[in-house]
Design an enzyme around this catalytic site. Sequence first.
Site, mmCIF file in Angstrom:
data_model
loop_
_atom_site.group_PDB
_atom_site.id
_atom_site.type_symbol
_atom_site.label_atom_id
_atom_site.label_comp_id
_atom_site.label_asym_id
_atom_site.label_seq_id
_atom_site.Cartn_x
_atom_site.Cartn_y
_atom_site.Cartn_z
ATOM 1 N N HIS A 20 53.295 -0.566 31.195
ATOM 2 C CA HIS A 20 52.205 -0.355 30.226
ATOM 3 C C HIS A 20 50.843 -0.724 30.806
ATOM 4 O O HIS A 20 49.821 -0.343 30.254
ATOM 5 C CB HIS A 20 52.470 -1.180 28.963
ATOM 6 C CG HIS A 20 53.622 -0.677 28.163
ATOM 7 N ND1 HIS A 20 53.476 0.002 26.972
ATOM 8 C CD2 HIS A 20 54.962 -0.719 28.392
ATOM 9 C CE1 HIS A 20 54.663 0.341 26.496
ATOM 10 N NE2 HIS A 20 55.586 -0.093 27.343
ATOM 11 N N ASP A 41 42.110 -1.656 31.721
ATOM 12 C CA ASP A 41 43.134 -1.612 30.680
ATOM 13 C C ASP A 41 44.101 -0.480 30.996
ATOM 14 O O ASP A 41 43.649 0.619 31.362
ATOM 15 C CB ASP A 41 42.482 -1.361 29.315
ATOM 16 C CG ASP A 41 43.207 -2.054 28.177
ATOM 17 O OD1 ASP A 41 44.429 -2.252 28.297
ATOM 18 O OD2 ASP A 41 42.558 -2.406 27.176
HETATM 19 P P1 ADP Z 1 46.799 -4.754 24.552
HETATM 20 O O1 ADP Z 1 48.122 -4.099 24.651
HETATM 21 O O2 ADP Z 1 46.249 -5.180 25.867
HETATM 22 O O3 ADP Z 1 46.719 -5.862 23.564
HETATM 23 P P2 ADP Z 1 45.960 -2.333 23.124
HETATM 24 O O4 ADP Z 1 44.616 -1.957 22.631
HETATM 25 O O5 ADP Z 1 46.694 -1.258 23.854
HETATM 26 O O6 ADP Z 1 45.774 -3.646 24.010
HETATM 27 O O7 ADP Z 1 46.891 -2.737 21.917
HETATM 28 C C1 ADP Z 1 46.505 -3.709 20.995
HETATM 29 C C2 ADP Z 1 47.329 -3.513 19.729
HETATM 30 O O8 ADP Z 1 47.273 -4.718 18.996
HETATM 31 C C3 ADP Z 1 46.783 -2.414 18.842
HETATM 32 O O9 ADP Z 1 47.840 -1.688 18.251
HETATM 33 C C4 ADP Z 1 45.989 -3.189 17.784
HETATM 34 O O10 ADP Z 1 45.966 -2.565 16.518
HETATM 35 C C5 ADP Z 1 46.765 -4.478 17.700
HETATM 36 N N1 ADP Z 1 45.867 -5.583 17.343
HETATM 37 C C6 ADP Z 1 44.803 -6.032 18.023
HETATM 38 N N2 ADP Z 1 44.193 -7.036 17.359
HETATM 39 C C7 ADP Z 1 44.885 -7.221 16.235
HETATM 40 C C8 ADP Z 1 44.757 -8.103 15.115
HETATM 41 N N3 ADP Z 1 43.773 -9.007 15.036
HETATM 42 N N4 ADP Z 1 45.670 -8.006 14.145
HETATM 43 C C9 ADP Z 1 46.674 -7.101 14.228
HETATM 44 N N5 ADP Z 1 46.847 -6.239 15.227
HETATM 45 C C10 ADP Z 1 45.959 -6.297 16.227
HETATM 46 C C1 G6P Z 2 50.143 -6.039 26.551
HETATM 47 C C2 G6P Z 2 51.353 -6.022 27.458
HETATM 48 C C3 G6P Z 2 52.621 -6.247 26.642
HETATM 49 C C4 G6P Z 2 52.493 -7.526 25.833
HETATM 50 C C5 G6P Z 2 51.226 -7.492 24.981
HETATM 51 C C6 G6P Z 2 50.990 -8.781 24.194
HETATM 52 O O1 G6P Z 2 50.239 -4.970 25.688
HETATM 53 O O2 G6P Z 2 51.420 -4.785 28.156
HETATM 54 O O3 G6P Z 2 53.751 -6.314 27.470
HETATM 55 O O4 G6P Z 2 53.623 -7.731 25.023
HETATM 56 O O5 G6P Z 2 50.098 -7.263 25.814
HETATM 57 O O6 G6P Z 2 51.038 -9.882 25.056
HETATM 58 P P1 G6P Z 2 52.073 -11.072 24.861
HETATM 59 O O7 G6P Z 2 51.867 -11.929 26.063
HETATM 60 O O8 G6P Z 2 51.683 -11.717 23.579
HETATM 61 O O9 G6P Z 2 53.458 -10.478 24.778
#
Ligand code: ADP
Ligand code: G6P
Length: 497
Positions: free
Chosen positions: A187, A395
């Site tokens: 990912h 990202d």
């Molecule tokens: P990452 O995987 O690095 O966190 P992404 O943008 O791909 O970044 O995914 C983040 C996910 O987490 C999204 O589906 C978003 O809606 C969710 N998310 C981010 N912040 C919050 C929050 N405060 N509460 C609930 N969901 C959240």
């Molecule tokens: C990114 C990574 C995931 C991970 C998520 C949240 O989306 O690609 O593998 O699960 O961040 O991070 P955490 O450390 O809370 O699992």
Amino acid sequence: MSLTPLTARFFPARGGRSLLIGMPEMRQSSLVVVANRLPIDDSAAPDGACEWRRSPGGLGSALHPLLRHTPAAWVGWAGGTGPAPRLPDIDGVRMHTVPLSPEDLRDHYEGFANATLWPLYHDAVEQPEHHRRWWEAYQRVNRRFAEATAEVTEPGAVVWVQDYHLQLVPGLLRDLRPDLRIGFFLHVPFPPPELFMQLPRRAELLRGMLGADLIGFQRAQAAHNFAQLVAKVLELPATDRRIDVGDRAVRVGAFPVSIDTAEMAALAARPDVAARARRLRQDLGDPDRVILSVDRMDYTKGIEQRLKAYRELLAGGHVKVPHTVLVQVAVPSRERVGQYQILRDRVEHQVGRINGEFGRVGEPAIHYLTQPFDRAELAALYRIADVMAVTPLRDGMNLVAKEYVAARVDDTGALLLSEFAGAAAELPQAYQVNPHDLEGLKQGLLAALRADPTDAMRRMRAMRAHLRDNDIRAWARSYLSALDDGDSLLTRLTTAG
Ligand code: ADP
Ligand code: G6P
């Protein structure tokens, strides 16, 4: 699907305690997803009243809408340390927990996964650390995941291993269960050779991934980086599409992950969500312009750079409180890792400073929130955002950017998007910026704030059309058909939910 009761207990590589105590029988599944984290946490587990918990993070957000009500099983960690809790099925999906000890948590999850691989794979925007003890823990935990998966997977079934925490699992699992069809999907970005070569155990990591039949990346560049590294480090014949490992062909490709576009659009269109959005806007003091950012609190997300740009726009009088406000949602993540603690302190210092300088009583310049929100609340936030600022330094994809576009059911709004998010390749109509370029970031933010409504609508419509066709089911379809030559499992998976 046949359910095969197992009587054998499963023992960890060390310690001698049953990993799955309290699981009187274990059924096997025809599709098994293996990811470090289960979509629940340990606080939800013990009383049996489990629900999917969409913890902030793209992996869970992507897989959640896919797997609900399918015959899949999920092997993962339930959060916390200690024996693995026994979990009931959630929305029909079987949960198989893999325990982590306090040492595993420290050295595998916080150490090798999140203080070695995570920063290295994100352009080394923070310095990756290398410790032999972390590598040992990474191997140990990957072995445990592979063994747990081998136990719960039907003969000849499909296993889909996810992300950087588990890069050794495909190879370990192939040794245990050569009958399986194994996919691996990363990912996060896969770095260029000059960065990856820093890893002391680079050859083992590549070999582990090559246990898969299909290795998926977010971007074609990542597949190219991988092929180059395999050729250089392992001296195997490799192209960006295919690598020959003995008599086995491993396929490689780009499969940009997505979201459940229709679900987010339907949520955003719900009358209660629209009413909530109106209320939120009132609570913000009915500003002319709302800028929104939603991130995990992570140094890859460019939060500090963005706040700095906003501060300079306020200082220069280009934007004014209360006509313009910024809502910054930054949910804490990996809180025991030093770099994350430092980041949070710095962000909170910056927010306090900006509010102190430019806010007024009852009218802050930044509304700063660190709570996780449910999907409806997120949709309401997306609806009030005239500008969505998504400006990571690097990202893999960034699903927040896609969720915002999907939620703009009236085709208004402007997406400010970093060139260094995987989503940038798919959303060229966004206002794209280089987040390292402070002046460029400020100009991009101003351009998005002052966008001509007709032009903005044209851009938004084009992005929405793209996401309608390229949603999470299209992603799963393209990946699983490449992995499994498109059988009935794929049909069940991509039409369910
Ligand atoms: P990452 O995987 O690095 O966190 P992404 O943008 O791909 O970044 O995914 C983040 C996910 O987490 C999204 O589906 C978003 O809606 C969710 N998310 C981010 N912040 C919050 C929050 N405060 N509460 C609930 N969901 C959240
Ligand atoms: C990114 C990574 C995931 C991970 C998520 C949240 O989306 O690609 O593998 O699960 O961040 O991070 P955490 O450390 O809370 O699992």
